[in-house]
Enzyme design. Structure first.
Site, PDB file in Angstrom:
ATOM      1  N   GLY A   1       4.510 -11.358 -18.244  1.00  0.00           N
ATOM      2  CA  GLY A   1       5.727 -11.490 -18.989  1.00  0.00           C
ATOM      3  C   GLY A   1       6.025 -10.064 -19.791  1.00  0.00           C
ATOM      4  O   GLY A   1       5.085  -9.412 -20.398  1.00  0.00           O
ATOM      5  N   CYS A   2       7.338 -10.169 -20.076  1.00  0.00           N
ATOM      6  CA  CYS A   2       7.844  -8.883 -20.844  1.00  0.00           C
ATOM      7  C   CYS A   2       7.302  -8.933 -22.397  1.00  0.00           C
ATOM      8  O   CYS A   2       6.605  -8.169 -22.670  1.00  0.00           O
ATOM      9  CB  CYS A   2       9.326  -9.035 -20.863  1.00  0.00           C
ATOM     10  SG  CYS A   2      10.198 -10.376 -21.498  1.00  0.00           S
ATOM     11  N   TYR A   3       7.521  -9.919 -22.982  1.00  0.00           N
ATOM     12  CA  TYR A   3       7.073 -10.221 -24.479  1.00  0.00           C
ATOM     13  C   TYR A   3       5.492 -10.022 -24.402  1.00  0.00           C
ATOM     14  O   TYR A   3       4.705  -9.571 -25.168  1.00  0.00           O
ATOM     15  CB  TYR A   3       7.415 -11.556 -24.956  1.00  0.00           C
ATOM     16  CG  TYR A   3       8.973 -11.401 -25.678  1.00  0.00           C
ATOM     17  CD1 TYR A   3       9.356 -10.594 -26.365  1.00  0.00           C
ATOM     18  CD2 TYR A   3       9.803 -12.540 -25.087  1.00  0.00           C
ATOM     19  CE1 TYR A   3      10.577 -10.720 -26.979  1.00  0.00           C
ATOM     20  CE2 TYR A   3      11.092 -12.501 -25.553  1.00  0.00           C
ATOM     21  CZ  TYR A   3      11.436 -11.728 -26.351  1.00  0.00           C
ATOM     22  OH  TYR A   3      13.087 -11.702 -26.873  1.00  0.00           O
TER      23      TYR A   3
ATOM     24  N   THR B   1       3.397  -8.796 -22.565  1.00  0.00           N
ATOM     25  CA  THR B   1       2.890  -7.196 -22.206  1.00  0.00           C
ATOM     26  C   THR B   1       2.898  -6.463 -23.528  1.00  0.00           C
ATOM     27  O   THR B   1       1.941  -5.906 -23.981  1.00  0.00           O
ATOM     28  CB  THR B   1       3.840  -6.566 -21.323  1.00  0.00           C
ATOM     29  OG1 THR B   1       3.445  -7.288 -19.939  1.00  0.00           O
ATOM     30  CG2 THR B   1       3.419  -5.256 -20.895  1.00  0.00           C
TER      31      THR B   1
END
Lengths: 345, 345, 345, 345
Positions: free
Chosen positions: B148-150, B152
């Site tokens: 996921g973005c957060y 990472t």
């Protein structure tokens, strides 16, 4: 009552003028800008065309005290420490929006601000203008040190749990975010549109001059020293500050219990709105207004309380709070001239 | 090598197409969108006019596996758990950009995502595609759970000090901020321009589905459980995530020593750029690129380390990392097709 | 005097509430929203917490006319044509902020709006509420068709040179630009943050329903038909409209002479500020206020006059002008409650 | 092939570096900045960390011509007129992104730019680098005057109807809008975030230095003089230019017929995308790319054609077009290194 404004071309000044203009008992008096003296104010700020068309003047303590009954100083750090003594000596009351009179300790001021501090006599005379806790002192003061923008949002977020047994004060982390107007009207690459638009930037890590101000007030209220971790960020918007505050709870408190503590603490404070459970404020919801809105969440997984506080940095964080202080100094209802609904959207 | 994309009209898909188009070994194959099947892709995204003009298709596992050699799934939660098994059964490798295969525990998935979890067989087969630590496993995998973005940005910020003796893992606070593209292309009041422009909003306090993902990986790497406090904020910009991470140090480490640890840890990781002392990255400095930039500051007053990590949520936080994983799966240099300079300003 | 608001959850309504709240003679009465009836207004708009906490109600002409003395309708096209007759029949005056009563011709309405028109009886009764030219009619009216946002800026830009000999009316080009709040609070991809942020978009070329409104008023004032070229653009900001108007001059007029004409025309109109030569207004300079600011430039190379007019689309372009009309209808100074300084920056 | 860049710290330079970095035949050579010489480039632009870490150098014609095969000048007006002769004398080809060599007439240059013009010898040598019409001349040139940002969008919008019988050339109005990066990296109040964010501003009415450039090329192509009305606006976004062009048609042409003319004219021009009927481009749809997208609408009510053209001001309006010219000068496919998909959203 005529109000003089010193530091006439910054965003703090122009916001003071907006608020004074709609105040029933105040009127814009002398506006001082040494750099732009002689120019008409609406040349610098065309949105004032046809409303405030008077010339900017040079600083002259005699003239200011003769023609006005109160002075607002919205000057950069290191300026009002020199001007305020001259004005107080003429018998005119001062509200200083800069940081020059906020720290009791001259040494701390010098360390964080890298300027010469004000003299002790005047530092001792200054009252920290956070009306939610110092209303009575403010009402009797001649010199107000108007709180900083980040300290207002940070301190109001934490006050209800200070000097209680419920929180671990060594665990306080304040992640603060501000709109770019907080950086002022002075030109810099940091405020250059193409650099900060579509960008998010952390700055002054561990070095922000508002750190000792927040710690001084929290420590005073706590009765023992509190140190905080405090980081500031620039957000691509004009107005608004959000402080996301994290603190460990000593026992297992529910969000509901924490709400009760906050509601009780702020029940008679007209500009602090504690939001109901599940309702977290965003910065635009106080835009242009003097409100500080607070949302609360207890994370049971980590036993940590998250407090979200938002203000308009130019209103409750500067000019609005200054007007609120003048209201109190004059015995007026502290809400006078400050009851407008936030500008939304 | 032809790459199919499922979930064709979201921002993840369109970013995959941008990156595949410039990749020397990949080519856009089938693009699936059940809701818009039959339409030309450039009708939905006019910026693709004259470049990618093919029609969107309905999902058909046979057709996809016949015409493509790899599949990217950029679908909402709860979709790829059904599609991936059909595709794997046809013998085609999958990179899933959704959260459906990231959590090992089906129960945790159900608790945080409120959807039915994928079956254990496939959960066990999935490799978490964070190449900075799992490169070898990725190279042998058939199913990648793309981070996921957060997570990472959060995990890369913390990894170098995990499973060391220098930090207090109970003190971790992650204050995460994202641009609005992270909320996807689906319409909602939260992503409505006039609501979020000139606004800063905290959301999903204590409830974000990325919390268990971050904790799972940090705990794995630590060898014992780590719980974090994690709060997400929406920032009025399109792209970019910043995680401001706060953690207590066990002993008195200097910023310099912490830099050495980070530089050592990331010395062979081409997409993590540890900034020199005093240099803190901002989100725009990685815009459009696969970099994760990290800045570090030790606050001696509180003995707390602040880590600022930034990524482009659609690149390193989604499509770029997916391409990086496909590079590794195919034995290509992991940088292939990902070396462009960030778009600045 | 209690004022009812119908269409309670749109941006027009919430701006009406902001302005009514600070008006000395008006008070928020019934707020109607059929879709959200029963909900508290501050649930929909948390910035009103603690200020306007009343429930939203269903439409009921009896109840509205009993409890209020004036009604503002801020509804989508095609709604007030049905509601206004019911309200007027109860003897309560109406200010309609939609386009339903602006066009005299029912056929034109149907052609441009694609809705059934209001009945002729009520169309004939409606007064177009542009107080700068129709003040007397407004003072005697029972039904005001409050001007559209683009028409307000466009018509005020052109009025001083209409029905004179100085301009070629076949040459009029209006290039209009608006902030995104003008598109309302209804969800659409056009108002989706990531789509319109960092973007500039022309829309409804040659088809905007404000074209016949502008032409009707200009033709009325001219005494003969005027056709215009009119194009609208969405600008990535919340508030503000700018019309850049281009018109050929018949003879060689200087910028100075044109200024004299505009100054003379608007000398007693408190909300139109004609800027001095060389001073061109920007949209933020009227933000939150009822001003329309106008800048002028004659290009001697082409003998074309460029007029730049700016308004806040939600104030002078909607709610503020509606209040101005109510002031006139009640014999109050038209500036009542509308004298605040624009919010800047 | 090594490419030198002069004017190294502006946005034009940094965009050149982004594009050169991904070009298969070009490599960043000497980067000149007299004001920042000695500093590392990535100190000024941290997004280049680890990618372009070389020091900035002082201008030295010998060194530049020894180490590079082509020079890009991205300097302010009045600088390259002095530098280009020194470089050409060393036998190295130059692409000038400033306005110094665009106007054939030295007098016109002086009048509009308020700088001393380049010498006639070199003005005569310069080829205007608009490849859509001057491709052959460009292929044989040693000095390219790279077109301005507004002229590129304006001229490409109008070319297909120039020197035809279908339009009235005295009726041309160009309403041009630009993102703020077009104003450069130099500090000014106009580019100060809080001033231009949430604002729309018209500037330089009738005085923009791009007017004579547009008129020169249109007149050349027309075979007789064309004068235009041209107004520029600043839009609160980083990148993008839109020109909304208005022109009277001599006879009654349909939108369809006009489309045919445009499609025919641009059929072999890879970077001009004429959109199908009803499809109007927005600026973000070309972000980061070398495309110029064009939408068309004929308003039958007024017999006026509206042309909407959009470019990324830093790519097709500056650095991308410069690369395109270098491609042509070297006999490479003009698309080389310029085929990436726009960054969206």
């Amino acid at each position: 009552m005529k109000a003089a404004i010193i530091g006439g071309t910054g965003y703090g000044s122009v916001e003071l003028i907006r608020l004074i203009h709609k105040h029933p008992h105040l009127e814009v008096g002398t506006v001082v800008s040494n750099s732009q003296a002689g120019k008409n104010f609406s040349e610098t700020y065309p949105h004032l065309s046809g409303i405030i068309d008077q010339p900017l003047e040079k600083f002259d303590a005699d003239s200011i005290s003769n023609k006005n009954e109160i002075v607002f100083l919205a000057t950069p750090s290191g300026v009002s420490s020199n001007l305020v003594p001259q004005l107080l000596d003429k018998g005119i009351k001062c509200v200083d929006l800069s940081g020059d009179f906020r720290l009791r300790s001259a040494d701390e001021y010098e360390k964080w601000y890298k300027h010469s501090p004000a003299s002790e006599t005047y530092l001792n005379q200054a009252i920290y203008g956070l009306s939610e806790i110092y209303k009575e002192k403010i009402s009797n003061s001649t010199l107000i040190a108007n709180p900083g923008c980040y300290p207002t949002a940070s301190i109001l977020a934490l006050l209800p749990i200070i000097n209680t047994k419920i929180a671990d004060y060594e665990s306080i982390v304040i992640d603060a975010k501000s709109g770019v107007s907080g950086a002022g009207r002075g030109l810099s690459l940091t405020s250059h549109f193409a650099e900060i638009n579509e960008n998010l930037k952390a700055y002054k890590l561990g070095e922000h001059q508002h750190i000792p101000e927040i710690e001084q007030i929290l420590s005073d209220e706590n009765g023992s020293p509190i140190n905080i971790s405090f980081t500031t960020h620039l957000v691509p918007m004009n107005r608004g500050i959000m402080c996301s505050v994290y603190v460990k709870l000593n026992d297992s408190f529910s969000t509901e219990e924490v709400h009760q503590i906050y509601n009780e603490f702020y029940k008679n404070k007209p500009f602090v709105r504690v939001r109901p459970q599940g309702n977290i404020p965003s910065t635009k919801e106080v835009q242009g207004s003097n409100y500080c809105d607070i949302g609360l969440h207890v994370d049971k997984r980590t036993n940590r309380l998250t407090i979200i506080s938002v203000i308009d940095n130019l209103v409750k964080g500067a000019a609005g709070q200054a007007i609120q202080n003048v209201n109190i100094m004059n015995g007026w209802d502290e809400r006078t001239g400050l009851t407008d609904i936030p500008l939304y959207p």
